[in-house]
Design a protein around this motif. Structure first.
Motif, PDB file in Angstrom:
ATOM      1  N   ARG A 265       0.826  -1.212   0.000  1.00 55.15           N
ATOM      2  CA  ARG A 265       0.000   0.000   0.000  1.00 55.15           C
ATOM      3  C   ARG A 265       0.857   1.258   0.000  1.00 55.15           C
ATOM      4  O   ARG A 265       0.543   2.244  -0.668  1.00 55.15           O
ATOM      5  CB  ARG A 265      -0.900   0.014   1.237  1.00 55.15           C
ATOM      6  N   ARG A 266       1.943   1.199   0.752  1.00 56.17           N
ATOM      7  CA  ARG A 266       2.791   2.383   0.905  1.00 56.17           C
ATOM      8  C   ARG A 266       3.545   2.703  -0.374  1.00 56.17           C
ATOM      9  O   ARG A 266       3.729   3.878  -0.720  1.00 56.17           O
ATOM     10  CB  ARG A 266       3.772   2.150   2.057  1.00 56.17           C
ATOM     11  N   GLU A 267       3.983   1.665  -1.107  1.00 56.86           N
ATOM     12  CA  GLU A 267       4.778   1.859  -2.324  1.00 56.86           C
ATOM     13  C   GLU A 267       4.078   1.178  -3.486  1.00 56.86           C
ATOM     14  O   GLU A 267       4.183  -0.041  -3.653  1.00 56.86           O
ATOM     15  CB  GLU A 267       6.187   1.293  -2.139  1.00 56.86           C
ATOM     16  N   GLU A 268       3.371   1.953  -4.291  1.00 55.40           N
ATOM     17  CA  GLU A 268       2.550   1.393  -5.355  1.00 55.40           C
ATOM     18  C   GLU A 268       3.374   0.725  -6.452  1.00 55.40           C
ATOM     19  O   GLU A 268       2.857  -0.133  -7.168  1.00 55.40           O
ATOM     20  CB  GLU A 268       1.672   2.495  -5.967  1.00 55.40           C
ATOM     21  N   GLU A 269       4.617   1.118  -6.611  1.00 63.38           N
ATOM     22  CA  GLU A 269       5.465   0.561  -7.660  1.00 63.38           C
ATOM     23  C   GLU A 269       6.420  -0.518  -7.136  1.00 63.38           C
ATOM     24  O   GLU A 269       7.273  -1.007  -7.882  1.00 63.38           O
ATOM     25  CB  GLU A 269       6.279   1.677  -8.330  1.00 63.38           C
ATOM     26  N   ARG A 270       6.310  -0.875  -5.878  1.00 53.43           N
ATOM     27  CA  ARG A 270       7.269  -1.803  -5.287  1.00 53.43           C
ATOM     28  C   ARG A 270       7.124  -3.209  -5.857  1.00 53.43           C
ATOM     29  O   ARG A 270       6.027  -3.735  -6.011  1.00 53.43           O
ATOM     30  CB  ARG A 270       7.087  -1.842  -3.776  1.00 53.43           C
ATOM     31  N   GLN A 271       8.266  -3.837  -6.149  1.00 48.77           N
ATOM     32  CA  GLN A 271       8.320  -5.242  -6.529  1.00 48.77           C
ATOM     33  C   GLN A 271       8.888  -6.037  -5.361  1.00 48.77           C
ATOM     34  O   GLN A 271       9.876  -5.637  -4.758  1.00 48.77           O
ATOM     35  CB  GLN A 271       9.209  -5.436  -7.760  1.00 48.77           C
ATOM     36  N   PHE A 272       8.264  -7.168  -5.061  1.00 55.80           N
ATOM     37  CA  PHE A 272       8.710  -8.018  -3.955  1.00 55.80           C
ATOM     38  C   PHE A 272       9.627  -9.106  -4.520  1.00 55.80           C
ATOM     39  O   PHE A 272       9.197  -9.945  -5.308  1.00 55.80           O
ATOM     40  CB  PHE A 272       7.503  -8.618  -3.239  1.00 55.80           C
ATOM     41  N   ASP A 273      10.897  -9.063  -4.100  1.00 56.03           N
ATOM     42  CA  ASP A 273      11.921  -9.889  -4.729  1.00 56.03           C
ATOM     43  C   ASP A 273      12.302 -11.149  -3.953  1.00 56.03           C
ATOM     44  O   ASP A 273      12.898 -12.049  -4.529  1.00 56.03           O
ATOM     45  CB  ASP A 273      13.202  -9.056  -4.939  1.00 56.03           C
ATOM     46  N   ASP A 274      12.023 -11.212  -2.669  1.00 55.35           N
ATOM     47  CA  ASP A 274      12.478 -12.362  -1.879  1.00 55.35           C
ATOM     48  C   ASP A 274      11.310 -12.954  -1.104  1.00 55.35           C
ATOM     49  O   ASP A 274      11.125 -12.683   0.082  1.00 55.35           O
ATOM     50  CB  ASP A 274      13.594 -11.921  -0.918  1.00 55.35           C
ATOM     51  N   LEU A 275      10.509 -13.756  -1.797  1.00 56.11           N
ATOM     52  CA  LEU A 275       9.289 -14.304  -1.201  1.00 56.11           C
ATOM     53  C   LEU A 275       9.269 -15.832  -1.158  1.00 56.11           C
ATOM     54  O   LEU A 275       8.515 -16.415  -0.379  1.00 56.11           O
ATOM     55  CB  LEU A 275       8.055 -13.835  -1.997  1.00 56.11           C
ATOM     56  N   TYR A 276      10.077 -16.469  -1.981  1.00 58.90           N
ATOM     57  CA  TYR A 276       9.940 -17.919  -2.162  1.00 58.90           C
ATOM     58  C   TYR A 276      10.125 -18.691  -0.858  1.00 58.90           C
ATOM     59  O   TYR A 276       9.465 -19.708  -0.642  1.00 58.90           O
ATOM     60  CB  TYR A 276      10.952 -18.408  -3.201  1.00 58.90           C
ATOM     61  N   ASN A 277      11.029 -18.206   0.014  1.00 62.08           N
ATOM     62  CA  ASN A 277      11.242 -18.936   1.269  1.00 62.08           C
ATOM     63  C   ASN A 277       9.981 -18.973   2.124  1.00 62.08           C
ATOM     64  O   ASN A 277       9.814 -19.878   2.947  1.00 62.08           O
ATOM     65  CB  ASN A 277      12.411 -18.332   2.056  1.00 62.08           C
TER      66      ASN A 277
ATOM     67  N   GLY B 168       8.759  -9.879  -8.086  1.00 61.48           N
ATOM     68  CA  GLY B 168      10.031  -9.927  -8.784  1.00 61.48           C
ATOM     69  C   GLY B 168      10.808 -11.208  -8.535  1.00 61.48           C
ATOM     70  O   GLY B 168      11.832 -11.442  -9.184  1.00 61.48           O
ATOM     71  N   ASP B 169      10.345 -12.030  -7.596  1.00 64.97           N
ATOM     72  CA  ASP B 169      11.031 -13.283  -7.270  1.00 64.97           C
ATOM     73  C   ASP B 169      10.772 -14.309  -8.380  1.00 64.97           C
ATOM     74  O   ASP B 169       9.653 -14.804  -8.544  1.00 64.97           O
ATOM     75  CB  ASP B 169      10.527 -13.812  -5.926  1.00 64.97           C
ATOM     76  N   LYS B 170      11.821 -14.632  -9.154  1.00 65.50           N
ATOM     77  CA  LYS B 170      11.658 -15.529 -10.297  1.00 65.50           C
ATOM     78  C   LYS B 170      11.246 -16.939  -9.883  1.00 65.50           C
ATOM     79  O   LYS B 170      10.599 -17.656 -10.640  1.00 65.50           O
ATOM     80  CB  LYS B 170      12.950 -15.575 -11.103  1.00 65.50           C
ATOM     81  N   ARG B 171      11.611 -17.346  -8.655  1.00 65.19           N
ATOM     82  CA  ARG B 171      11.226 -18.670  -8.193  1.00 65.19           C
ATOM     83  C   ARG B 171       9.714 -18.764  -7.982  1.00 65.19           C
ATOM     84  O   ARG B 171       9.086 -19.780  -8.308  1.00 65.19           O
ATOM     85  CB  ARG B 171      11.974 -19.005  -6.899  1.00 65.19           C
ATOM     86  N   VAL B 172       9.121 -17.700  -7.449  1.00 70.51           N
ATOM     87  CA  VAL B 172       7.665 -17.662  -7.270  1.00 70.51           C
ATOM     88  C   VAL B 172       6.975 -17.600  -8.621  1.00 70.51           C
ATOM     89  O   VAL B 172       5.973 -18.296  -8.861  1.00 70.51           O
ATOM     90  CB  VAL B 172       7.264 -16.454  -6.392  1.00 70.51           C
ATOM     91  N   LEU B 173       7.499 -16.782  -9.522  1.00 68.86           N
ATOM     92  CA  LEU B 173       6.914 -16.667 -10.862  1.00 68.86           C
ATOM     93  C   LEU B 173       6.964 -18.006 -11.599  1.00 68.86           C
ATOM     94  O   LEU B 173       5.999 -18.393 -12.275  1.00 68.86           O
ATOM     95  CB  LEU B 173       7.660 -15.602 -11.666  1.00 68.86           C
ATOM     96  N   THR B 174       8.082 -18.718 -11.455  1.00 72.65           N
ATOM     97  CA  THR B 174       8.217 -20.029 -12.094  1.00 72.65           C
ATOM     98  C   THR B 174       7.194 -21.013 -11.540  1.00 72.65           C
ATOM     99  O   THR B 174       6.606 -21.816 -12.284  1.00 72.65           O
ATOM    100  CB  THR B 174       9.643 -20.577 -11.890  1.00 72.65           C
ATOM    101  N   LEU B 175       6.957 -20.960 -10.223  1.00 72.21           N
ATOM    102  CA  LEU B 175       5.991 -21.856  -9.591  1.00 72.21           C
ATOM    103  C   LEU B 175       4.575 -21.562 -10.072  1.00 72.21           C
ATOM    104  O   LEU B 175       3.802 -22.486 -10.366  1.00 72.21           O
ATOM    105  CB  LEU B 175       6.088 -21.721  -8.072  1.00 72.21           C
ATOM    106  N   ILE B 176       4.218 -20.280 -10.164  1.00 73.63           N
ATOM    107  CA  ILE B 176       2.884 -19.910 -10.655  1.00 73.63           C
ATOM    108  C   ILE B 176       2.700 -20.377 -12.091  1.00 73.63           C
ATOM    109  O   ILE B 176       1.660 -20.947 -12.449  1.00 73.63           O
ATOM    110  CB  ILE B 176       2.677 -18.381 -10.561  1.00 73.63           C
ATOM    111  N   LYS B 177       3.724 -20.148 -12.923  1.00 69.39           N
ATOM    112  CA  LYS B 177       3.635 -20.558 -14.324  1.00 69.39           C
ATOM    113  C   LYS B 177       3.525 -22.076 -14.441  1.00 69.39           C
ATOM    114  O   LYS B 177       2.828 -22.595 -15.319  1.00 69.39           O
ATOM    115  CB  LYS B 177       4.855 -20.050 -15.086  1.00 69.39           C
ATOM    116  N   ALA B 178       4.200 -22.796 -13.551  1.00 67.72           N
ATOM    117  CA  ALA B 178       4.119 -24.262 -13.578  1.00 67.72           C
ATOM    118  C   ALA B 178       2.690 -24.732 -13.314  1.00 67.72           C
ATOM    119  O   ALA B 178       2.215 -25.699 -13.934  1.00 67.72           O
ATOM    120  CB  ALA B 178       5.071 -24.851 -12.544  1.00 67.72           C
ATOM    121  N   PHE B 179       1.981 -24.065 -12.407  1.00 69.42           N
ATOM    122  CA  PHE B 179       0.584 -24.423 -12.149  1.00 69.42           C
ATOM    123  C   PHE B 179      -0.291 -24.102 -13.365  1.00 69.42           C
ATOM    124  O   PHE B 179      -1.205 -24.864 -13.700  1.00 69.42           O
ATOM    125  CB  PHE B 179       0.057 -23.678 -10.922  1.00 69.42           C
TER     126      PHE B 179
END
Length: 486
Positions: free
Chosen positions: A29-41, A202-213
């Motif tokens: 909410r605070r940063e509308e343009e923010r990308q989250f890069d470290d979420l997979y863990n 921005g976390d490519k590991r999360v993006l890869t997992l979503i695309k795999a589904f």
């Protein structure tokens, strides 16, 4: 973030998940343009997997098996147990060896038609990972979703969408573009959807997992395998969130148009000069556009809607998309919404009734349950009918439903009474009354009374507008604001 803790209890896991979700939501909410890069863990965090397992276990789908033939009960009782299952799943996610399996196809009838639609049943493994992903992604994207969207979102319900239609219809928004997206869940373009997800993730590991589904494929009822080039199969836990992300393209267009109309004073001036103002009300892939203007303005919006949807690979159904006036009435989310003259008055008011299709649907369920060929104990029959009618009445109790409830009460009573007579070898009405009817004609079997829909109080549902606050939001002056003037 350290995720090597022991498996927490349900309460401790939920506290940790809620704390992390609140932070993610606040940052988004605070940063509308923010990308989250470290979420997979966090996807394989013990707390997230514990809550994901609890949600999958509590869902009715826990009794349905995917392509591997395993159910939640089988895993708990005859397999490795829930902790062993989660340990193995966490290891697969952590080592990045996890691979979604195809969903099992099940064709179910579409309400009110002879057509059928596809329901995809993922494996329990995939459902738990999808639930964990949803816990992670939802608070981030909720920060971007607009108030015009109500379906499959926390703290929001269908009655809010109906209340907004009532609110706008009472304020000169008389024309309605009633739209239907053709095969929405099956047609979403994967590339366009992933582009919208990448705006925040921005976390490519999360993006890869979503695309795999998305690319997991389907095992059809005929036993053949199909690739999924487009769409998010209905039935997956993550599918409603992904559909909302895709359809937020439509929300963006209408919110941008609303902002361009300016203040309430400018909107009034625009209407006086022959222009139009309009608002979108969307519940998942069902939506209407309320228009304060002329029929021509509403018809012209059909092209704008089609253009807003086309980048996502979606298109409007020619047969089901139409423009109607509030005086004609239309059906939306099970309600029939129409403006009518108030009895004994010259004023017109917006009324919301249970639609004929909704009434027909609940009658069919009662008729099926009371069919003489179905072997079921009388008490269990009453419990089943009570569950169906209580849920139906609870949904429609915020409409003009009293007369419908009374009719349903009579209909169910008659069906059950006839079922009891046939089950007991032509039981006479006198004997039926002596054995099964108590008090004011209430059917009672072994201490279980038939639910009376006419006893449900009908109350007005108040439009909440921007007062709807998610459980990640602290109440603020902004979130507690009122709906903008029409």
């Amino acid at each position: 973030m350290n995720t090597d803790a022991l498996w927490p209890t349900s309460n401790l896991a939920w506290d940790r998940v809620l704390e992390i979700q609140t932070k993610l939501h606040r940052w988004a909410r605070r940063e509308e343009e923010r990308q989250f890069d470290d979420l997979y863990n966090l996807v394989y965090d013990p707390a997230f997997l514990t809550i994901a397992w609890e949600q999958v276990k509590a869902n009715k789908g826990a009794r349905s098996a995917g392509v591997d033939g395993k159910t939640v009960r089988l895993i708990e009782m005859h397999d490795i147990g829930s902790i062993g299952f989660l340990e193995n799943l966490r290891h697969e996610l952590k080592s990045r060896t996890f691979q979604p399996q195809p969903v099992r196809e099940r064709m179910i009838p579409k309400p009110g038609t002879t057509k059928r639609r596809r329901l995809g049943i993922p494996t329990v493994h995939d459902r738990v990972v999808q639930a964990s992903l949803k816990l992670l992604l939802e608070p981030i994207f909720e920060a971007d979703f607009f108030t015009s969207s109500y379906g499959f979102r926390p703290k929001r319900r269908a009655q809010d969408a109906i209340a907004e239609i009532h609110y706008l219809g009472s304020r000169t928004y008389e024309w309605v573009l009633e739209a239907d997206i053709e095969g929405c869940f099956d047609s979403i373009d994967h590339t366009a959807l992933m582009q919208r997800i990448r705006r925040r993730i921005g976390d490519k590991r999360v993006l890869t997992l979503i695309k795999a589904f998305l690319k997991a494929g389907v095992l059809t009822e005929a036993g053949t395998s199909e690739t999924t080039i487009t769409g998010t199969p209905q039935g997956g836990i993550l599918s409603p969130l992904l559909a909302n992300i895709a359809l937020s393209a439509l929300d963006d267009y209408f919110e941008g148009a609303w902002e361009a109309m300016g203040s309430s004073t400018r909107r009034k001036t625009l209407r006086k000069r022959g222009g139009a103002t309009y608002r979108l009300i969307r519940y998942a892939d069902d939506f209407v556009v309320m228009v304060a203007g002329t029929r021509e303005h509403a018809v012209a919006l059909r092209t704008d809607v089609a253009l807003a949807l086309s980048p996502m690979g979606l298109r409007l159904s020619e047969a089901k998309t139409r423009v109607v006036h509030l005086d004609e009435g239309f059906d939306f989310l099970g309600f029939h919404i129409q403006r009518r003259l108030k009895r004994g008055s010259t004023k017109r008011h917006i009324y919301t009734y249970p639609s004929q299709r909704a009434v027909k649907s609940v009658k069919q369920k009662v008729r099926w349950l009371t069919h003489r060929s179905i072997p079921i104990p009388p008490r269990r029959l009453l419990l089943s009918i009570n569950s169906v009618m209580r849920g139906w009445c609870n949904y429609f109790r915020h409409g003009v439903s009293k007369r419908t409830f009374s009719y349903l009460s009579f209909y169910a009573w008659r069906r059950v009474a006839n079922w009891l007579r046939k089950r007991h070898d032509g039981l006479s009405w006198k004997a039926l009354r002596r054995r099964f009817i108590k008090g004011s004609w209430t059917i009672v079997v072994e201490g279980c009374a038939l639910f009376d829909p006419s006893s449900v109080p009908v109350t007005r549902y108040r439009f909440r507008g921007k007062k709807i606050v998610s459980h990640w939001d602290a109440p603020t002056l902004e979130s507690a604001g009122t709906y903008p003037s029409a």
